[in-house]
Write a protein that holds these residues in place. Structure first.
Motif, PDB file in Angstrom:
ATOM      1  N   UNK A  83       0.835  -1.207   0.000  1.00 18.89           N
ATOM      2  CA  UNK A  83       0.000   0.000   0.000  1.00 18.89           C
ATOM      3  C   UNK A  83       0.863   1.247   0.000  1.00 18.89           C
ATOM      4  N   UNK A  84       1.960   1.215   0.784  1.00 21.28           N
ATOM      5  CA  UNK A  84       2.839   2.395   0.809  1.00 21.28           C
ATOM      6  C   UNK A  84       3.473   2.599  -0.571  1.00 21.28           C
ATOM      7  N   UNK A  87       0.786   3.946  -2.877  1.00 22.43           N
ATOM      8  CA  UNK A  87       0.445   5.329  -2.530  1.00 22.43           C
ATOM      9  C   UNK A  87       1.524   6.292  -3.016  1.00 22.43           C
ATOM     10  N   UNK A  88       2.795   5.862  -2.962  1.00 23.25           N
ATOM     11  CA  UNK A  88       3.879   6.719  -3.449  1.00 23.25           C
ATOM     12  C   UNK A  88       3.689   7.020  -4.930  1.00 23.25           C
ATOM     13  N   UNK A  90       0.978   6.772  -6.672  1.00 29.84           N
ATOM     14  CA  UNK A  90      -0.242   7.544  -6.914  1.00 29.84           C
ATOM     15  C   UNK A  90       0.018   9.024  -6.653  1.00 29.84           C
ATOM     16  N   UNK A  91       0.785   9.314  -5.591  1.00 28.80           N
ATOM     17  CA  UNK A  91       1.110  10.721  -5.310  1.00 28.80           C
ATOM     18  C   UNK A  91       1.883  11.321  -6.477  1.00 28.80           C
ATOM     19  N   UNK A 114      -7.756   8.195  -5.451  1.00 32.20           N
ATOM     20  CA  UNK A 114      -8.459   6.968  -5.077  1.00 32.20           C
ATOM     21  C   UNK A 114      -7.927   5.751  -5.832  1.00 32.20           C
ATOM     22  N   UNK A 116      -5.340   4.528  -5.306  1.00 30.48           N
ATOM     23  CA  UNK A 116      -4.683   3.756  -4.247  1.00 30.48           C
ATOM     24  C   UNK A 116      -5.626   2.704  -3.669  1.00 30.48           C
ATOM     25  N   UNK A 117      -6.929   3.002  -3.684  1.00 31.40           N
ATOM     26  CA  UNK A 117      -7.897   2.051  -3.136  1.00 31.40           C
ATOM     27  C   UNK A 117      -8.495   1.171  -4.227  1.00 31.40           C
ATOM     28  N   UNK A 119      -9.023  -1.909  -6.185  1.00 31.95           N
ATOM     29  CA  UNK A 119      -8.656  -3.289  -5.819  1.00 31.95           C
ATOM     30  C   UNK A 119      -7.786  -3.919  -6.890  1.00 31.95           C
ATOM     31  N   UNK A 122      -3.842  -3.371  -5.952  1.00 31.59           N
ATOM     32  CA  UNK A 122      -3.408  -4.200  -4.826  1.00 31.59           C
ATOM     33  C   UNK A 122      -3.562  -5.673  -5.172  1.00 31.59           C
TER      34      UNK A 122
ATOM     35  N   UNK B  75      -1.555  11.595   1.075  1.00 33.24           N
ATOM     36  CA  UNK B  75      -2.193  10.338   0.684  1.00 33.24           C
ATOM     37  C   UNK B  75      -1.594   9.150   1.432  1.00 33.24           C
ATOM     38  N   UNK B  76      -0.250   9.110   1.470  1.00 36.83           N
ATOM     39  CA  UNK B  76       0.426   7.990   2.137  1.00 36.83           C
ATOM     40  C   UNK B  76       0.043   7.958   3.614  1.00 36.83           C
TER      41      UNK B  76
END
Lengths: 231, 193
Positions: A83-84, A87-88, A90-91, A114, A116-117, A119, A122, B75-76
């Motif tokens: 997830x980290x 998220x990186x 995605x940022x 979103x 990041x979420x 499915x 992941x 976000x993180x």
């Protein structure tokens, strides 16, 4: 894809990894993953395309990194690590889109973050990239991402044509077209998605019925020929 | 945006701006676990609970990150803090309220990856809500989520006995029902401004 072409492009296994997600295991239409962005941003074909490309980038980059680090990540904290990582990226994507086009950034809004979420991302990191070498994992991720993009554009295209009478912003029907506004509103997302799935389900049933009929015919032919021989 | 009244936010998030039917947040549980009302309703309540926790932690976090000028880590931090907060709550509930834990147990960890939860945090930041507005947004969003899930589940229970062509069954049918529900919720547009 014919043998010669696939051996030209890449080793067969890698090529198969790549094409798998495009159609046969399409993330949206077959696996029904990542529905939130699929329905939320597909108001126009352009938005769908950008969302698809952004997701493809995140997917490919995170699958590459996850695959590269798959022996270093302890099993207990793997989901958190994935997830980290996601998220990186995605940022990064979020800031890149903001820099490239502010209009697009405002149209997609919080749905970029979103990703990041989603499915799909992941799911691929956990189910595929965590147990495959980097090259294959990346190829598979790009294929999946392009499959995702394709289905997003298919939904977004229909919604834009029906709801705004245009495709990629180019008007199609002249100025007397009465737009079917519901299609660009939230219910349209559900209906168009349902329509595509219905079409595929009907086609699949038809080809299955044809295959069944063919096998029955073949059996009959075998029987009659057998009977002839017997006579 | 920041001047919306609390009642306005509450009404909008429950009805015309419903999290599921208008903003497409939390589609996975919406399509996946709405077979029966008996499952959908508790799941909705559990998600409401998590959404409120997520909203509160995101508000605090945004304030801290704002002080430190580290907005690019938003976000993180959100996703890590929300996931840990849910984990903490899960442990607390497990120790002190075992019956409640048994009722929610299976869903709590799953809810962490629900986009509705992260969506609340992201939308309240994007819209610059203050503390009370964020809280109202989260409560309304949770109620709206529960409402949409329960409604779809009850419709699906009714349709179970209907004679539906084979090609339409499965995801197609659920999407069509969701579309009709969404169409009905569009009728609330304009209510609460």
């Amino acid at each position: 894809m014919s043998e010669s072409v696939s051996s030209l492009m890449a080793p067969p296994s890698t090529w198969e990894e790549f094409t798998e997600g495009l159609w046969k295991r399409n993330p949206v239409f077959v696996m029904v993953l990542g529905m939130c962005p699929t329905l939320a941003v597909t108001v126009t074909a352009m938005n769908s395309l950008s969302m698809g490309i952004a997701t493809t980038f995140v997917l490919a980059a995170s699958c590459f990194l996850v695959s590269l680090m798959r022996k270093m990540i302890p099993k207990e904290v793997r989901i958190a690590t994935y997830i980290v990582i996601i998220a990186t990226f995605v940022t990064v994507t979020d800031y890149a889109i903001q820099a490239i086009s502010l209009d697009l950034y405002e149209a997609l809004g919080a749905y970029i973050q979103l990703i990041v979420a989603n499915c799909l991302v992941l799911g691929r990191a956990e189910a595929h990239a965590a147990r495959t070498p980097p090259v294959e994992a990346t190829m598979n991720a790009i294929g999946m991402g392009l499959g995702f993009t394709l289905s997003l554009v298919m939904i977004g295209g229909v919604r834009e044509i029906l709801g705004a009478g245009a495709f990629f912003g180019i008007p199609l029907f002249g100025e007397h077209f009465q737009p079917w506004v519901v299609m660009v509103l939230p219910p349209g997302g559900f209906f168009v998605m349902a329509g595509w799935l219905l079409l595929f389900s009907i086609l699949r049933r038809r080809s299955q019925m044809k295959a069944d009929a063919a096998s029955v015919e073949a059996a009959d032919a075998l029987k009659t020929s057998g009977a002839c021989h017997g006579a | 945006m920041a001047r919306e009244s609390l009642a306005q936010i509450l009404l909008t998030t429950i009805l015309s701006g419903n999290f599921v039917l208008a903003m497409f947040l939390g589609m996975c549980p919406f399509l996946g676990v709405t077979h029966s009302v008996a499952v959908a309703f508790p799941l909705g309540l559990a998600t409401t609970f998590v959404i409120i926790i997520a909203s509160l932690s995101a508000y605090l976090l945004n304030w801290v990150l704002g002080l430190a000028h580290l907005e690019f880590l938003r976000l993180i931090c959100y996703i890590v803090v929300i996931a840990s907060a849910v984990q903490l709550v899960e442990m607390y509930v497990k120790k002190h309220y075992p019956p409640l834990f048994r009722a929610l147990g299976i869903y709590l960890p799953l809810i962490t990856t629900n986009c509705a939860v992260l969506g609340v945090a992201l939308f309240q930041t994007a819209r610059d809500y203050d503390f009370m507005q964020s809280l109202t947004f989260a409560v309304g969003g949770g109620i709206g989520f529960t409402l949409a899930l329960t409604l779809l589940a009850s419709v699906r229970e009714r349709v179970e006995l209907a004679d539906v062509p084979e090609a339409v069954q499965g995801t197609v049918l659920v999407l069509m029902l969701a579309g009709v529900l969404s169409l009905a919720f569009m009728g609330f547009a304009g209510l609460g401004g």
